[in-house]
Design an enzyme around this catalytic site. Sequence first.
Site, PDB file in Angstrom:
ATOM      1  N   ARG A  97       0.880  -1.368  -0.077  1.00 54.78           N
ATOM      2  CA  ARG A  97      -0.048  -0.168  -0.020  1.00 54.78           C
ATOM      3  C   ARG A  97       0.939   1.340   0.008  1.00 54.78           C
ATOM      4  O   ARG A  97       2.019   1.223   0.422  1.00 54.78           O
ATOM      5  CB  ARG A  97      -0.907  -0.085   1.248  1.00 54.78           C
ATOM      6  CG  ARG A  97      -2.045  -1.076   1.334  1.00 54.78           C
ATOM      7  CD  ARG A  97      -2.936  -1.078   2.305  1.00 54.78           C
ATOM      8  NE  ARG A  97      -3.638   0.077   2.290  1.00 54.78           N
ATOM      9  CZ  ARG A  97      -3.594   1.118   3.463  1.00 54.78           C
ATOM     10  NH1 ARG A  97      -3.038   0.670   4.678  1.00 54.78           N
ATOM     11  NH2 ARG A  97      -4.385   2.231   3.398  1.00 54.78           N
ATOM     12  N   LYS A 162       3.092  -6.720  11.489  1.00 56.00           N
ATOM     13  CA  LYS A 162       2.495  -7.135  10.241  1.00 56.00           C
ATOM     14  C   LYS A 162       2.678  -8.641   9.777  1.00 56.00           C
ATOM     15  O   LYS A 162       3.790  -8.977   9.400  1.00 56.00           O
ATOM     16  CB  LYS A 162       2.874  -6.348   9.068  1.00 56.00           C
ATOM     17  CG  LYS A 162       1.671  -6.243   7.942  1.00 56.00           C
ATOM     18  CD  LYS A 162       1.494  -4.884   7.480  1.00 56.00           C
ATOM     19  CE  LYS A 162       0.953  -4.689   5.960  1.00 56.00           C
ATOM     20  NZ  LYS A 162       0.941  -3.536   5.544  1.00 56.00           N
ATOM     21  N   ARG A 298      -0.199   6.030  18.418  1.00 56.27           N
ATOM     22  CA  ARG A 298       0.805   7.090  19.187  1.00 56.27           C
ATOM     23  C   ARG A 298       1.295   6.665  20.150  1.00 56.27           C
ATOM     24  O   ARG A 298       2.422   6.729  20.576  1.00 56.27           O
ATOM     25  CB  ARG A 298       0.077   8.332  19.108  1.00 56.27           C
ATOM     26  CG  ARG A 298      -0.601   8.751  17.823  1.00 56.27           C
ATOM     27  CD  ARG A 298      -0.980  10.274  17.943  1.00 56.27           C
ATOM     28  NE  ARG A 298       0.218  11.275  18.428  1.00 56.27           N
ATOM     29  CZ  ARG A 298      -0.296  12.285  19.114  1.00 56.27           C
ATOM     30  NH1 ARG A 298      -1.640  12.537  19.575  1.00 56.27           N
ATOM     31  NH2 ARG A 298       0.673  13.332  19.513  1.00 56.27           N
TER      32      ARG A 298
HETATM   33  C1  BTN Z   1       0.316  -3.767   2.175  1.00 61.13           C
HETATM   34  O1  BTN Z   1       1.026  -3.097   1.987  1.00 61.13           O
HETATM   35  O2  BTN Z   1      -0.129  -4.011   3.355  1.00 61.13           O
HETATM   36  C2  BTN Z   1      -0.281  -4.715   1.149  1.00 61.13           C
HETATM   37  C3  BTN Z   1       0.727  -5.643   0.580  1.00 61.13           C
HETATM   38  C4  BTN Z   1       0.278  -6.577  -0.265  1.00 61.13           C
HETATM   39  C5  BTN Z   1       1.141  -7.433  -0.803  1.00 61.13           C
HETATM   40  C6  BTN Z   1       0.520  -8.336  -1.818  1.00 61.13           C
HETATM   41  S1  BTN Z   1       1.418  -9.762  -2.356  1.00 61.13           S
HETATM   42  C7  BTN Z   1       0.355 -10.216  -3.578  1.00 61.13           C
HETATM   43  C8  BTN Z   1       0.194  -9.137  -4.371  1.00 61.13           C
HETATM   44  N1  BTN Z   1       0.824  -8.724  -5.375  1.00 61.13           N
HETATM   45  C9  BTN Z   1       1.632  -7.457  -5.163  1.00 61.13           C
HETATM   46  O3  BTN Z   1       2.169  -6.929  -5.652  1.00 61.13           O
HETATM   47  N2  BTN Z   1       1.014  -7.169  -3.959  1.00 61.13           N
HETATM   48  C10 BTN Z   1      -0.018  -8.038  -3.193  1.00 61.13           C
END
Ligand code: BTN
Length: 299
Positions: A97, A162, A298
């Site tokens: 993201r 995460k 925070r």
């Molecule tokens: C995030 O940043 O939290 C989202 C991560 C999403 C990763 C997945 S892996 C499969 C799919 N292909 C990608 O390039 N991204 C998503």
Amino acid sequence: MGIGRSAVWKLIRSLEELGMEVFALRGKGYKLADPVDFLEKARVLESIDQEQRCSMAGLEVHASLDSTNRFLLDRIDGELPSGFVCLAEHQSRGRGRRGRSWISPFASNLYLSIFWRFDMAGQSLSGLSLAAGVAVARVLAAEGVAGIGLKWPNDVLWDQRKLAGILVEISGEYTGACNVVVGVGLNVNMPPAAGETIDQPWVDLRTVTGQTYDRNVLAGRLIQELVIVFTEFASRGLDERLLAEWEALDVVRGRSISLLTGQGEVTGTAMGLDETGSLLVSVDGRTQRFFSGEVSLRF
Ligand code: BTN
């Protein structure tokens, strides 16, 4: 095998470049840190119930892609049918993201994307990424993983680290039917060297439970649950049941947060979600609603 030491060394180097951990054993050769259990289409499909398998339009398993999301997005203009899924053992440019990269070492974790066509306007799709978070959390709970939480909109966390990320990308007209690619990255067994390159707190399933996982089974169950929630979402949107499931896992409600939005940073207290899945934040005593942004706790 008819090849010399240096050719073997080069091949080992290329495995390391894909993110695999390989040890050199003096006088013996090389050894993988863990045995490799590759993804296989037939084994993934075996873990999906007949009903959801019928809603899928196809499944491809790739050794390496730049990004599974990109792969599907690039095919939407052709004849890609709704319900098409792809998995990759490795992503050279995994996307996260907010322009982040998603570290995707070979044959260690899960990287999957699913394409779905929704007959609704783009605005109505804002709750879809929350629904996808619920699907991932359901699979983890069914695997016996305790302590899973969701951070708006859809970070899947364990102990504030995460465990899985979800990237929803919408293509096409914002007013008519929408083409959506939902990508899920689940950290299953992250090689330490690859883990060192991740720029946010993370964890993998192996660390959380101390168990090893069959990635084929996990992939099948993830696809199954995503198909279930997408089907539900297509007919009822983010209904009360999905919303309640999400809220039960909310790790930020009542906490002091800062929210990074396109317009700048806002600080306040997280107040849960409205019925569309937007985040409610109390800022200086007034509740404000946010459709997008990056939340950090925070204290
Ligand atoms: C995030 O940043 O939290 C989202 C991560 C999403 C990763 C997945 S892996 C499969 C799919 N292909 C990608 O390039 N991204 C998503």
